[in-house]
Design an enzyme around this catalytic site. Structure first.
Site, mmCIF file in Angstrom:
data_model
loop_
_atom_site.group_PDB
_atom_site.id
_atom_site.type_symbol
_atom_site.label_atom_id
_atom_site.label_comp_id
_atom_site.label_asym_id
_atom_site.label_seq_id
_atom_site.Cartn_x
_atom_site.Cartn_y
_atom_site.Cartn_z
ATOM 1 N N ARG A 33 1.098 -1.363 0.038
ATOM 2 C CA ARG A 33 -0.021 -0.473 0.157
ATOM 3 C C ARG A 33 0.843 1.031 0.043
ATOM 4 O O ARG A 33 2.099 1.553 0.988
ATOM 5 C CB ARG A 33 -0.405 0.420 1.523
ATOM 6 N N ASN B 99 -10.266 6.129 12.675
ATOM 7 C CA ASN B 99 -9.485 7.374 13.109
ATOM 8 C C ASN B 99 -8.997 8.188 11.996
ATOM 9 O O ASN B 99 -9.934 9.367 13.102
ATOM 10 C CB ASN B 99 -7.978 6.311 13.787
ATOM 11 N N GLY B 100 -9.097 7.136 11.132
ATOM 12 C CA GLY B 100 -8.943 8.987 9.981
ATOM 13 C C GLY B 100 -10.977 8.702 9.672
ATOM 14 O O GLY B 100 -10.498 7.710 9.410
ATOM 15 N N ARG C 142 -7.945 14.322 15.336
ATOM 16 C CA ARG C 142 -7.055 15.284 14.058
ATOM 17 C C ARG C 142 -8.840 15.895 13.746
ATOM 18 O O ARG C 142 -9.907 15.874 13.884
ATOM 19 C CB ARG C 142 -7.380 14.510 12.269
ATOM 20 N N LEU D 176 -14.186 6.083 19.909
ATOM 21 C CA LEU D 176 -15.264 6.434 20.471
ATOM 22 C C LEU D 176 -15.614 5.802 21.178
ATOM 23 O O LEU D 176 -16.885 6.361 21.988
ATOM 24 C CB LEU D 176 -16.116 6.337 18.491
ATOM 25 N N GLY E 280 -17.548 3.188 11.461
ATOM 26 C CA GLY E 280 -18.723 2.433 10.347
ATOM 27 C C GLY E 280 -19.663 1.074 10.838
ATOM 28 O O GLY E 280 -21.038 0.931 10.363
ATOM 29 N N GLU F 135 -8.885 -3.339 3.008
ATOM 30 C CA GLU F 135 -8.272 -3.065 2.822
ATOM 31 C C GLU F 135 -7.069 -4.416 1.788
ATOM 32 O O GLU F 135 -6.633 -3.818 0.985
ATOM 33 C CB GLU F 135 -7.116 -1.824 3.186
HETATM 34 P P1 ADP Z 1 -8.271 2.878 11.387
HETATM 35 O O1 ADP Z 1 -8.301 4.061 10.799
HETATM 36 O O2 ADP Z 1 -6.390 3.366 12.607
HETATM 37 O O3 ADP Z 1 -8.562 1.623 10.234
HETATM 38 P P2 ADP Z 1 -10.355 1.718 12.471
HETATM 39 O O4 ADP Z 1 -10.807 1.502 11.663
HETATM 40 O O5 ADP Z 1 -9.411 -0.042 13.113
HETATM 41 O O6 ADP Z 1 -9.117 2.885 12.591
HETATM 42 O O7 ADP Z 1 -11.657 2.419 13.646
HETATM 43 C C1 ADP Z 1 -10.376 2.462 14.793
HETATM 44 C C2 ADP Z 1 -12.223 3.266 15.563
HETATM 45 O O8 ADP Z 1 -13.207 2.825 15.568
HETATM 46 C C3 ADP Z 1 -11.434 3.671 17.242
HETATM 47 O O9 ADP Z 1 -10.687 4.813 17.690
HETATM 48 C C4 ADP Z 1 -12.917 2.946 17.979
HETATM 49 O O10 ADP Z 1 -13.011 4.643 17.654
HETATM 50 C C5 ADP Z 1 -13.679 3.253 16.748
HETATM 51 N N1 ADP Z 1 -14.370 1.334 17.275
HETATM 52 C C6 ADP Z 1 -13.734 0.933 16.392
HETATM 53 N N2 ADP Z 1 -14.683 -0.815 17.207
HETATM 54 C C7 ADP Z 1 -15.668 -0.108 18.146
HETATM 55 C C8 ADP Z 1 -16.651 -0.583 18.838
HETATM 56 N N3 ADP Z 1 -17.202 -1.756 18.961
HETATM 57 N N4 ADP Z 1 -17.756 0.580 19.131
HETATM 58 C C9 ADP Z 1 -16.765 2.272 18.852
HETATM 59 N N5 ADP Z 1 -16.623 2.288 18.281
HETATM 60 C C10 ADP Z 1 -15.354 0.941 17.958
#
Ligand code: ADP
Length: 403
Positions: free
Chosen positions: A99, A218-219, A248, A291, A340, A391
């Site tokens: 990537r 996170n992003g 951010r 979150l 999401g 991804e």
């Molecule tokens: P990245 O952008 O680093 O790939 P992810 O897609 O793994 O991140 O998303 C990370 C974020 O998703 C975490 O910071 C958290 O806020 C949220 N998250 C992940 N699992 C859960 C859950 N079961 N309930 C609520 N929030 C979640």
């Protein structure tokens, strides 16, 4: 076909290994035979390396992080040595997919890596200083330990490369256009994968669909997708623009930065730290960028956590509204990535604002589930889907196509 995926970032490094048997790509992502991760920020001077295999072997180590290439080489060698071994020798790997975050305007497709491509990736480091050097490091380590195994660069910006100028060019001085200052967009692999998976689930041709994909991790970023391509997105010249994110800020009035520079003599480094690490959910709540912890704090009455969530939802709705204008209608809204995929209340809050389009969420379907699925009622004019982004598998598919 045996495919190694290397996804090298500034604070973490994720790799996995797929074996695809037979002449056709499977419809669903297979389970990787080997998955590995390096956390570069584990402890001062120490990186944490974790490896697991489909057969259940696990390895966890702490290594001196001083030489990143050495740690990465050590990690990759666990593919053919020790209890996590899944292949006999490095030569068994057919192709490596990397990537690469920034491909500039030149790289609109995945590309076999040669010295010219490496030079280009290095030259785009100015646009992605936290990512492209780490991506290049991953490529060079693979060259060193895998010899002549072919390598492919899969660019996160590529899916957005055809965004029309009116959406891509910033209304600053025209020199910016000549200097390459424009909207590039990111999370392209995730947006593209989710769009293709949506077409598969709905049983429709992708070019016939008008989609908005919401990558909320996170992003966070949104993409408006028409004819199977991104036509607008919320991230811009850097991954800082757009939605409120974990730490951010997303978009803020640029006048705030001028004010801080003048009034408080802030340096560029200080502004960078503030906007990337001390803003967003983290900055407003003072609790966390995660979150899950924000939701816990809200449940125990924390007002700043509630405010952080309210801003997050407001910005998400505004962003979806902005993406709508590039599509002239909407067939499906897709949620993906950590937030999401997992947080039904955020999906509901976002969708409530679009009931006027005839969008009807089904509360019985908008519940936690490991499956990719539609979560709207049968008479909803706009479909809403939850897709688990893949991804690494998206990179593997590109490798398959180029091999
Ligand atoms: P990245 O952008 O680093 O790939 P992810 O897609 O793994 O991140 O998303 C990370 C974020 O998703 C975490 O910071 C958290 O806020 C949220 N998250 C992940 N699992 C859960 C859950 N079961 N309930 C609520 N929030 C979640």
């Amino acid at each position: 076909m045996k495919i190694l995926i290397v996804n090298a970032g500034s604070s973490s490094q994720k790799s996995c290994f797929y074996e695809i048997v037979g002449d056709a790509l499977p419809k669903h992502p297979p389970v990787p035979l080997w998955e590995a991760q390096i956390d570069w920020t584990h402890k001062q001077g120490l990186a944490e390396v974790k490896v697991k295999t489909a057969s259940g072997a696990i390895l966890k180590e702490e290594l001196q992080s001083e030489s990143r290439p050495k740690v990465l080489a050590h990690l990759l060698k666990t593919l053919w040595s020790g209890n996590t071994q899944v292949i006999e020798e490095p030569k068994a790997i057919d192709i490596v997919g990397h990537r690469v975050v920034h491909g500039g305007r030149e790289y609109q497709q995945s590309t076999m890596i040669n010295s010219e491509v490496k030079e280009a990736i290095a030259s785009f480091a100015i646009l992605a200083p936290d990512h492209n050097p780490a991506n290049l490091e991953g490529i060079e380590v693979c060259e060193e330990i895998l010899g002549t195994v072919p390598q492919v660069a899969v660019f996160d910006t590529a899916f957005h490369a055809q965004i029309p100028d009116a959406a891509a060019i910033y209304p600053g001085p025209y020199e910016w256009v000549e200097q390459g200052i424009r909207r590039y967009g990111f999370h392209g692999l995730s947006h593209q994968y989710c769009a293709e998976r949506t077409a598969q689930i709905l049983g429709r041709d992708l070019p016939s669909l008008r989609l908005i994909t919401c990558h909320l991790g996170n992003g966070c970023s949104l993409a408006a997708i028409r004819n199977g391509r991104s036509v607008d997105t919320t991230m811009g010249f850097t991954p800082l623009e757009g939605l409120m994110m974990g730490s951010r800020s997303g978009s803020v009035d640029p006048g705030i930065l001028i004010y801080l520079l003048r009034q408080y003599n802030y340096s560029a480094d200080k502004l960078n730290e503030l906007l990337n690490k001390e803003s967003g959910l983290q900055g407003i709540s003072g609790v966390s960028n995660d979150l899950r912890q924000i939701l816990e704090a809200i449940a125990s009455g924390n007002q700043r956590a509630q405010l952080a969530l309210d801003i997050y939802i407001h910005r998400l709705r505004s962003g979806i509204g902005a993406m709508l204008t590039s599509l002239g209608g909407l067939d499906a809204l897709i949620f993906t990535a950590g937030v999401g995929e997992n947080v039904a209340s955020i999906r509901e809050a976002a969708c409530t604002a679009f009931q006027f389009l005839g969008l009807k969420l089904d509360p019985e379907k908008n519940v936690p589930s490991p499956d990719d699925r539609e979560i709207t009622t049968s008479d909803s004019a706009v479909k809403v889907l939850v897709i688990h982004t893949q991804e690494d598998w998206a990179i593997a598919r590109e490798c398959w196509q180029l091999f």
